[in-house]
Design a protein around this motif. Structure first.
Motif, PDB file in Angstrom:
ATOM      1  N   ARG A  31       0.822  -1.211   0.000  1.00 26.27           N
ATOM      2  CA  ARG A  31       0.000   0.000   0.000  1.00 26.27           C
ATOM      3  C   ARG A  31       0.859   1.266   0.000  1.00 26.27           C
ATOM      4  NH1 ARG A  31      -2.207   3.063   4.413  1.00 26.27           N
ATOM      5  NH2 ARG A  31      -3.945   4.370   3.703  1.00 26.27           N
ATOM      6  N   GLU A  32       1.896   1.284   0.829  1.00 24.43           N
ATOM      7  CA  GLU A  32       2.731   2.485   0.933  1.00 24.43           C
ATOM      8  C   GLU A  32       3.564   2.714  -0.324  1.00 24.43           C
ATOM      9  OE1 GLU A  32       4.994   1.875   4.423  1.00 24.43           O
ATOM     10  OE2 GLU A  32       3.281   2.113   5.800  1.00 24.43           O
ATOM     11  N   TYR A  34      -5.394   2.719  -1.954  1.00 24.05           N
ATOM     12  CA  TYR A  34      -6.327   3.066  -0.880  1.00 24.05           C
ATOM     13  C   TYR A  34      -6.389   1.977   0.189  1.00 24.05           C
ATOM     14  CZ  TYR A  34     -11.038   3.702   1.189  1.00 24.05           C
ATOM     15  OH  TYR A  34     -12.101   3.821   2.054  1.00 24.05           O
ATOM     16  N   HIS A  35      -6.446   0.729  -0.251  1.00 25.60           N
ATOM     17  CA  HIS A  35      -6.551  -0.382   0.699  1.00 25.60           C
ATOM     18  C   HIS A  35      -5.917  -1.628   0.100  1.00 25.60           C
ATOM     19  CE1 HIS A  35      -8.341  -3.190   3.612  1.00 25.60           C
ATOM     20  NE2 HIS A  35      -8.601  -3.956   2.567  1.00 25.60           N
ATOM     21  N   VAL A  36      -5.219  -2.387   0.953  1.00 24.21           N
ATOM     22  CA  VAL A  36      -4.651  -3.675   0.550  1.00 24.21           C
ATOM     23  C   VAL A  36      -5.054  -4.717   1.588  1.00 24.21           C
ATOM     24  CG1 VAL A  36      -2.542  -5.015   0.179  1.00 24.21           C
ATOM     25  CG2 VAL A  36      -2.696  -2.665  -0.674  1.00 24.21           C
ATOM     26  N   GLY A  37      -5.607  -5.825   1.126  1.00 23.46           N
ATOM     27  CA  GLY A  37      -5.996  -6.903   2.022  1.00 23.46           C
ATOM     28  C   GLY A  37      -5.445  -8.236   1.539  1.00 23.46           C
ATOM     29  N   ILE A  38      -5.017  -9.065   2.482  1.00 24.57           N
ATOM     30  CA  ILE A  38      -4.511 -10.400   2.163  1.00 24.57           C
ATOM     31  C   ILE A  38      -5.427 -11.421   2.828  1.00 24.57           C
ATOM     32  CG2 ILE A  38      -2.568 -11.990   2.315  1.00 24.57           C
ATOM     33  CD1 ILE A  38      -0.752  -9.503   2.538  1.00 24.57           C
ATOM     34  N   PHE A  39      -6.062 -12.243   2.012  1.00 25.18           N
ATOM     35  CA  PHE A  39      -7.013 -13.244   2.490  1.00 25.18           C
ATOM     36  C   PHE A  39      -6.408 -14.637   2.368  1.00 25.18           C
ATOM     37  CE2 PHE A  39      -9.538  -9.612   1.384  1.00 25.18           C
ATOM     38  CZ  PHE A  39     -10.662  -9.639   2.205  1.00 25.18           C
ATOM     39  N   LEU A  40      -6.672 -15.494   3.357  1.00 27.78           N
ATOM     40  CA  LEU A  40      -6.297 -16.903   3.299  1.00 27.78           C
ATOM     41  C   LEU A  40      -7.544 -17.753   3.485  1.00 27.78           C
ATOM     42  CD1 LEU A  40      -2.986 -17.000   5.398  1.00 27.78           C
ATOM     43  CD2 LEU A  40      -3.249 -16.817   2.919  1.00 27.78           C
ATOM     44  N   TYR A  42     -16.887  -0.798   5.156  1.00 24.44           N
ATOM     45  CA  TYR A  42     -15.674  -0.271   5.775  1.00 24.44           C
ATOM     46  C   TYR A  42     -14.841   0.557   4.799  1.00 24.44           C
ATOM     47  CZ  TYR A  42     -16.460  -3.590   9.616  1.00 24.44           C
ATOM     48  OH  TYR A  42     -16.986  -4.285  10.674  1.00 24.44           O
ATOM     49  N   LEU A  43     -15.086   0.375   3.492  1.00 24.50           N
ATOM     50  CA  LEU A  43     -14.249   1.031   2.476  1.00 24.50           C
ATOM     51  C   LEU A  43     -15.121   1.805   1.488  1.00 24.50           C
ATOM     52  CD1 LEU A  43     -11.893  -2.010   1.819  1.00 24.50           C
ATOM     53  CD2 LEU A  43     -11.412  -0.011   3.246  1.00 24.50           C
ATOM     54  N   PRO A  44     -15.718   2.910   1.936  1.00 21.47           N
ATOM     55  CA  PRO A  44     -16.657   3.650   1.088  1.00 21.47           C
ATOM     56  C   PRO A  44     -16.006   4.405  -0.065  1.00 21.47           C
ATOM     57  CG  PRO A  44     -16.250   4.836   3.138  1.00 21.47           C
ATOM     58  CD  PRO A  44     -15.566   3.520   3.272  1.00 21.47           C
ATOM     59  N   GLU A  45     -14.695   4.617  -0.028  1.00 20.56           N
ATOM     60  CA  GLU A  45     -14.032   5.410  -1.062  1.00 20.56           C
ATOM     61  C   GLU A  45     -13.504   4.575  -2.225  1.00 20.56           C
ATOM     62  OE1 GLU A  45     -11.185   8.212   0.436  1.00 20.56           O
ATOM     63  OE2 GLU A  45     -12.308   8.517   2.294  1.00 20.56           O
ATOM     64  N   THR A  46     -13.724   3.270  -2.195  1.00 20.76           N
ATOM     65  CA  THR A  46     -13.243   2.403  -3.275  1.00 20.76           C
ATOM     66  C   THR A  46     -13.958   2.725  -4.585  1.00 20.76           C
ATOM     67  OG1 THR A  46     -12.708   0.593  -1.768  1.00 20.76           O
ATOM     68  CG2 THR A  46     -13.052   0.026  -4.076  1.00 20.76           C
ATOM     69  N   ALA A  56      -6.128 -14.850  -1.515  1.00 23.28           N
ATOM     70  CA  ALA A  56      -6.188 -13.805  -2.541  1.00 23.28           C
ATOM     71  C   ALA A  56      -5.563 -12.516  -2.024  1.00 23.28           C
ATOM     72  CB  ALA A  56      -7.635 -13.547  -2.969  1.00 23.28           C
ATOM     73  N   LEU A  57      -4.940 -11.792  -2.941  1.00 20.26           N
ATOM     74  CA  LEU A  57      -4.428 -10.448  -2.672  1.00 20.26           C
ATOM     75  C   LEU A  57      -5.419  -9.458  -3.249  1.00 20.26           C
ATOM     76  CD1 LEU A  57      -2.233  -8.383  -1.851  1.00 20.26           C
ATOM     77  CD2 LEU A  57      -1.144  -8.814  -4.069  1.00 20.26           C
ATOM     78  N   ASP A  58      -5.983  -8.609  -2.405  1.00 18.46           N
ATOM     79  CA  ASP A  58      -7.019  -7.651  -2.818  1.00 18.46           C
ATOM     80  C   ASP A  58      -6.471  -6.236  -2.710  1.00 18.46           C
ATOM     81  OD1 ASP A  58      -9.725  -6.812  -3.495  1.00 18.46           O
ATOM     82  OD2 ASP A  58      -9.851  -6.124  -1.416  1.00 18.46           O
ATOM     83  N   ILE A  59      -6.507  -5.499  -3.826  1.00  9.31           N
ATOM     84  CA  ILE A  59      -5.988  -4.131  -3.851  1.00  9.31           C
ATOM     85  C   ILE A  59      -7.090  -3.208  -4.355  1.00  9.31           C
ATOM     86  CG2 ILE A  59      -4.226  -2.585  -4.776  1.00  9.31           C
ATOM     87  CD1 ILE A  59      -2.457  -5.028  -5.215  1.00  9.31           C
ATOM     88  N   GLN A  60      -7.352  -2.139  -3.608  1.00 13.03           N
ATOM     89  CA  GLN A  60      -8.429  -1.224  -3.962  1.00 13.03           C
ATOM     90  C   GLN A  60      -7.894   0.202  -4.085  1.00 13.03           C
ATOM     91  OE1 GLN A  60     -11.995  -1.785  -1.631  1.00 13.03           O
ATOM     92  NE2 GLN A  60     -11.539  -3.944  -1.260  1.00 13.03           N
ATOM     93  N   SER A  61      -8.469   0.937  -5.031  1.00 16.81           N
ATOM     94  CA  SER A  61      -8.048   2.308  -5.305  1.00 16.81           C
ATOM     95  C   SER A  61      -9.231   3.264  -5.158  1.00 16.81           C
ATOM     96  CB  SER A  61      -7.465   2.411  -6.715  1.00 16.81           C
ATOM     97  OG  SER A  61      -7.169   3.759  -7.043  1.00 16.81           O
ATOM     98  N   SER A  62      -8.929   4.496  -4.806  1.00 14.34           N
ATOM     99  CA  SER A  62      -9.973   5.511  -4.670  1.00 14.34           C
ATOM    100  C   SER A  62     -10.202   6.263  -5.985  1.00 14.34           C
ATOM    101  CB  SER A  62      -9.604   6.505  -3.562  1.00 14.34           C
ATOM    102  OG  SER A  62      -8.341   7.096  -3.817  1.00 14.34           O
ATOM    103  N   THR A  63      -9.552   5.820  -7.073  1.00 14.04           N
ATOM    104  CA  THR A  63      -9.744   6.435  -8.381  1.00 14.04           C
ATOM    105  C   THR A  63     -10.300   5.404  -9.361  1.00 14.04           C
ATOM    106  OG1 THR A  63      -7.482   5.913  -9.092  1.00 14.04           O
ATOM    107  CG2 THR A  63      -7.843   8.035  -8.008  1.00 14.04           C
ATOM    108  N   LEU A  64     -11.054   5.877 -10.332  1.00 10.30           N
ATOM    109  CA  LEU A  64     -11.616   5.000 -11.352  1.00 10.30           C
ATOM    110  C   LEU A  64     -10.524   4.487 -12.288  1.00 10.30           C
ATOM    111  CD1 LEU A  64     -14.824   7.003 -12.323  1.00 10.30           C
ATOM    112  CD2 LEU A  64     -14.753   4.840 -11.065  1.00 10.30           C
TER     113      LEU A  64
END
Length: 226
Positions: free
Chosen positions: A58-59, A64-70, A132-136, A153-161
């Motif tokens: 993320r940095e 905007y958000h990075v999540g790692i799911f197992l 939890y992530l309204p700006e995605t 899964a690796l989930d990456i979300q951005s605040s831009t289209l």
């Protein structure tokens, strides 16, 4: 003719600028992948590995958000195990999870094993609206694979289209594969440590039993010499 040439040069300059921007982003992503892989290679604790990975991605890439799911033991849910973003602590504390094959991009990718991009989450049928992530505004999910078996899964979300395109699948999948390998190594180390602890405990218990049987067969447990 002059107007046509001017228009052609303008179009060419625009294409060069776009291409330069794309190459710059690609170089940054590859540099980040190399740095993250180097950082992950020295971490052996899985929880630390997942949270450090999410923070680094993320940095360094500015998302905007990075999540790692197992996946859980029954492969029914993808459980959030590492996250970085405005609501990361809340989601982790609530044991946030998504149904495999049913809920959101993560659920879809966890079942299919194929990366998925939502260029505009408001128009995408697979996207799950996370309160939890309204700006995605756009999102990409990539499978974490170990020996061709999806483990998360690796989930990456951005605040831009339209923050992601097909080229991101190639570069970010390299990152996801590096992460999956690091997770596999951390799990192997933890299993080995658990086995060593179990063997040590068994050895101590066995030694204690032997001494008790020896002492139990004697009239005196010890002697004192003056």
């Amino acid at each position: 003719m002059s107007a046509d040439l001017q228009q052609a040069f303008g179009t060419l300059e625009e294409k060069v600028a776009v291409r330069t921007r794309d190459l710059s982003r690609l170089a940054n992503e590859m540099r980040t992948i190399s740095e993250v892989a180097r950082e992950l290679s020295v971490i052996r604790d899985q929880d630390t590995l997942l949270n450090v990975s999410a923070n680094l991605i993320r940095e360094r890439l500015g998302y905007y958000h990075v999540g790692i799911f197992l996946l859980d033991d029954k492969n029914e849910y993808a459980v959030l195990r590492g996250a970085s973003g405005p609501a990361a602590e809340q989601m982790l504390a609530r044991n946030y999870k998504l149904k495999v094959g049913e809920t959101g991009l993560v659920g879809n990718v966890s079942r299919s094993g194929q990366a998925y991009i939502a260029q505009d989450v408001d128009l995408d049928a697979v996207h799950y609206e996370n309160p939890y992530l309204p700006e995605t505004r756009s999102e990409i999910a990539l499978p974490l694979r170990s020996f061709n078996i999806v483990i998360g899964a690796l989930d990456i979300q951005s605040s831009t289209l339209q923050a992601f395109d097909e080229s991101d699948i190639q570069t970010l999948q390299i990152l996801a594969d590096q992460l999956a390998a690091a997770i596999e190594n951390a799990q192997l180390v933890q299993r080995l440590e658990g086995t060593l602890i179990e063997l040590s405990t068994t050895k101590r218990a066995r030694t204690r039993e032997v001494w008790q049987s020896i002492l139990g067969g004697r009239e005196a447990a010890g002697y004192e010499y003056d």
